[in-house]
Design an enzyme around this catalytic site. Structure first.
Site, short mmCIF file in Angstrom:
data_model
loop_
_atom_site.label_atom_id
_atom_site.label_comp_id
_atom_site.label_asym_id
_atom_site.label_seq_id
_atom_site.Cartn_x
_atom_site.Cartn_y
_atom_site.Cartn_z
CG MET A 63 -1.59 1.12 1.60
SD MET A 63 -3.28 0.86 1.06
CE MET A 63 -3.73 2.56 0.91
CD GLU B 107 -3.70 -4.14 -8.52
OE1 GLU B 107 -2.95 -5.11 -8.80
OE2 GLU B 107 -4.70 -4.28 -7.80
CE1 TYR C 230 1.09 1.59 -11.10
CE2 TYR C 230 0.43 -0.37 -9.88
CZ TYR C 230 0.45 1.01 -10.01
OH TYR C 230 -0.16 1.79 -9.07
NE ARG D 57 -1.75 -7.90 -5.55
CZ ARG D 57 -2.35 -6.81 -5.12
NH1 ARG D 57 -1.64 -5.75 -4.83
NH2 ARG D 57 -3.65 -6.79 -4.93
CG HIS E 189 -4.34 1.55 -10.90
ND1 HIS E 189 -5.03 1.18 -9.76
CD2 HIS E 189 -3.03 1.47 -10.57
CE1 HIS E 189 -4.17 0.90 -8.80
NE2 HIS E 189 -2.95 1.06 -9.27
NE ARG F 244 -8.68 -0.94 0.74
CZ ARG F 244 -9.88 -0.96 0.21
NH1 ARG F 244 -10.49 0.20 -0.07
NH2 ARG F 244 -10.50 -2.09 -0.06
CD GLN G 1 -14.74 9.47 2.71
OE1 GLN G 1 -15.60 8.65 2.97
NE2 GLN G 1 -14.77 10.68 3.19
#
Ligand code: NAP
Ligand code: SF4
Length: 674
Positions: free
Chosen positions: A26, A165, A167, A215, A253, A312, A340
């Site tokens: 993260m 993701e 990349y 990953r 993304h 998270r 947020q």
């Protein structure tokens, strides 16, 4: 034993982890400047102390061209490696294990010097990348391996190669972004050569006793992504090339399917990991939208993975694992997937934190130190600000009393959790309720605090919240007009045709509440067009239309596009749901009156054209913002009794753009300063 599968040690390659909980990668922003390394070390140390089995750092680029942003985090020379000793030592001190993630951003680099497999620009960054030359690709693969070797020298227990993701590695794997005709492109097998070379060269440099994780993108969720068969083939080849652990990622993304925000059903992607697991002999880790030890345990118990990654959730609660192990899972501060304070901050170039835990990434600066003071603290109002203040005060050791006028805790948060897809917000209330109990806070529900009742307290923290703003236009008191709180708490039932006044966060939430129809995970996938990746490249198919039980108009006075002010990482998904649910989005409105016929409006278009309309609606819901409730504060400020120790926080302080992030952080900071 609690969570027997989750807490069971595992040996991966030659590295033994004390349990199967991975704190996933993260990016926090602390990675980007070397002077923040002591803060990063403290941040990871708290999580290692809290029991995480393996920590994976935020992404570090193997070279300058791979930066996520100018001067972003890099691991490319021995000075970088030497500085990272601080981080690895801090984790090892608590018997933790830590891997460095190596991430080359490719065309997602927010820099004019980004590179990719081709020069195709991404839809989410302003810069067109330069296509790497044949030698350039070769050098980049070597840079990955060197970066891994440096991580080893820095004391890391392993690395994770970021291959998902969207990349750089994904940009090589997918025909969507790789149209090369040299040895690095042309067929699916040739497109796989880049990650395979990275792994092969890495293993050669680091030797057999260093953990190499990768990953892998299970579902690209973009057109022209990989098929399931290609993903499985890649997984097997990665294993043969020297990977010890396959972590799983979902969605590039730039994908227009949400993968981790609140509205994604918890555990939505677990079946894809379970589908990969039997294809390889190395350890496989489930990831994405897993936020409780119960969910993690059930994935492992069913044999769907060997480890579970949560990123998270460790921002929200560093002690997640220890609390689960000690039978105190009901005290875990659960991540509510709001994004947020974490991802929304990162994508706005701000330091990460956490909405429910403002201390995240502030471990060395926001300290709730124990107090010897015998001061008595009163907190008035049990919304997010008051709950945060009361728990923080009790944690410091102050004798704390919490007054709440209504019969329940939660304030505006109680309304938010009624919104479909925000069910996780209940977890925050569960956390605070339990913490108040454990800390022995004197909670007085259904009790209006008066100046007299507060006279004996040394510190009074007023968090009396907000009240919905009632705009003034003719007919605002008509029976058709109701407030958002009445709709969300179920005290009024609205008809089939509804106008919503105000298109801020609450107007959008209310529109979603009114147009949502119940469905299961399959329906959710179908509405977002997620299909079987064996049948549909990238796992994308036609979206199934949504059916709404109501016709809704969402109105605002501004002439800008509706929903523009919504959060960066989730706003687009909220806007898509509204559009797919057939909500009429009307900006540039002035409200003329409400009568038995409905809501009369004047609409000014961006070109200046003016039309008058009557929306023949059954109800008009007011979502026009809030105003502070501070009568008590004004009373107390006028007396001498508590004037020195009087504090105003949350919506009672500033109602404009009130959100729980600011309220909770202000509650904690106010108490830290007492
Ligand atoms: P808000 O964001 O301030 O929006 C209220 C809207 O009402 C304004 O955009 C304004 O737009 C309109 N308005 C204001 N005064 C008005 C008046 N006198 N007459 C008619 N319209 C008026 O407030 P909110 O929607 O109540 O949300 C409060 C906070 O909760 C937000 O700041 C947000 O941070 C948080 N929240 C966030 C989310 C989320 O991110 N998904 C969800 C819920 C709540 P016009 O003036 O253009 O009409
Ligand atoms: Fe989770 Fe929200 Fe905290 Fe991010 S800010 S870690 S999504 S609770």
């Amino acid at each position: 034993m609690n969570y027997p599968h989750l807490l069971e040690p595992i040996t991966i390659g030659t590295t033994t982890l004390r349990n199967r909980v991975v704190m996933g990668s993260m990016h926090t922003g602390l990675e980007d400047a070397f002077w923040n390394l002591p803060k990063l070390a403290a941040y990871f140390a708290e999580r290692a102390k809290g029991g995480a089995g393996l920590i994976v750092t935020g992404g570090y680029s193997p070279n300058i061209r791979g930066h996520l942003k100018p001067l972003g985090s890099t691991m490319s020379n021995s000075l970088h490696a030497a500085r990272h000793r601080l981080v690895t030592d801090a984790v090892h001190e608590h018997d933790g294990r830590i891997a460095l993630q190596i991430l080359h951003a490719g065309r997602y680099g927010y820099t004019p010097y980004s590179v990719s497999a081709s020069n195709r620009k991404s839809p989410i960054t302003p810069f067109r990348p330069t296509a790497l030359s044949t030698k350039g690709v070769d050098r980049t693969a070597t840079d990955f391996a060197r970066s891994a070797r440096l991580a080893q020298k820095a004391g890391y227990d392993g690395i994770e190669i970021m291959g998902s993701e969207g990349y750089l590695i994904n940009q090589f794997l997918a025909a969507r972004t790789n149209d090369r005709t040299d040895k690095w492109g042309g067929s699916a097998q040739k497109r796989m050569l880049f990650p395979l070379e990275i792994v092969r060269r890495t293993r050669e440099l680091v030797g057999p006793d260093f953990l190499i994780g990768y990953r892998i993108s299970l579902l690209d969720l973009v057109e022209g992504g990989q098929t399931w068969e290609e993903t499985v083939e890649l997984a097997k080849l990665l294993e043969a090339a020297g990977v010890d652990l396959l972590n799983t990622g979902i969605g590039w993304h730039e994908a227009r399917v949400p993968t981790i925000i609140t509205q994604v059903p918890p555990g939505a992607w677990r079946d894809y990991t379970a589908r990969l697991k039997p294809e390889v002999d190395i350890a496989v880790c489930a990831s994405n939208r897993i936020n409780t030890p119960e969910m993690a345990e059930s994935i492992l118990a069913e044999g769907g993975a060997d480890l579970v990654s949560m990123a998270r959730p460790f921002l929200a609660d560093p002690e997640l694992v220890n609390k689960a192990a000690a039978g105190r899972a009901d005290e875990i501060n659960t991540c509510i997937a709001c994004n947020q304070a974490c991802l929304d901050h990162i994508f706005s170039n701000k330091m990460s934190s956490c909405l429910v835990n403002p201390r995240a990434c502030r471990e060395t600066t926001l300290i709730l130190g124990p107090t010897r003071s015998r001061k008595r603290v009163a907190v008035v109002g049990a919304g997010p600000a008051g709950l945060s203040a009361a728990v923080s005060a009790a944690e410091r050791g102050f004798a704390t009393t919490l007054f709440e006028k209504s019969a329940s805790l939660g304030g505006q948060f109680r309304l938010a959790m009624e919104v479909p897809g925000k069910e996780d917000f209940r977890e925050t209330l569960r956390f605070y309720t339990r913490r108040l109990e454990v800390l022995g806070v004197d909670v007085r529900l259904s009790t209006e605090a008066t100046a007299d009742a507060l006279a004996g307290f040394d510190e009074v923290i007023v968090s009396t919240g907000v009240t919905p703003r009632i705009p003034s236009f003719p007919g605002v008191d008509h029976a058709k007009v109701v407030r958002y709180d009445q709709v969300l708490d179920g005290s009024v039932q609205v008809g089939r045709r509804v106008a919503v006044i105000g298109a801020g966060g609450i107007g959008v939430d209310v529109s979603h509440f009114l147009t949502h129809s119940e469905g299961d995970l399959d329906d959710w996938m179908a509405h977002w067009g997620v299909g079987d990746p064996s049948l549909h490249r990238g796992g994308l198919t036609e979206k199934k239309p949504r059916t709404s039980p109501r016709e809704v108009w969402l109105l605002q006075r501004k002439t800008t596009a509706i929903g523009r002010g919504l959060a960066k990482t989730s706003g687009w998904a909220h806007r898509a749901v509204l559009k797919d649910s057939g909500v009429h989005l009307v900006p540039g409105v002035s409200y003329d009156r409400v009568d038995d016929a409905g809501l009369h409006i004047t609409v000014t278009s961006t070109s200046g054209g003016v039309t008058h309309e009557v929306l023949e609606v059954d109800h008009v819901v007011l979502c026009a913002g809030q105003e502070s409730v501070r009568g008590l504060y004004d009373d107390l400020a006028g007396t001498d009794s508590v004037a020195d120790g009087l504090h105003l926080i949350g919506g009672a302080d500033i109602a404009a753009e009130l959100d729980a992030k600011r309220a909770i952080a202000q509650g904690t900071r106010t108490v830290a300063a007492l």
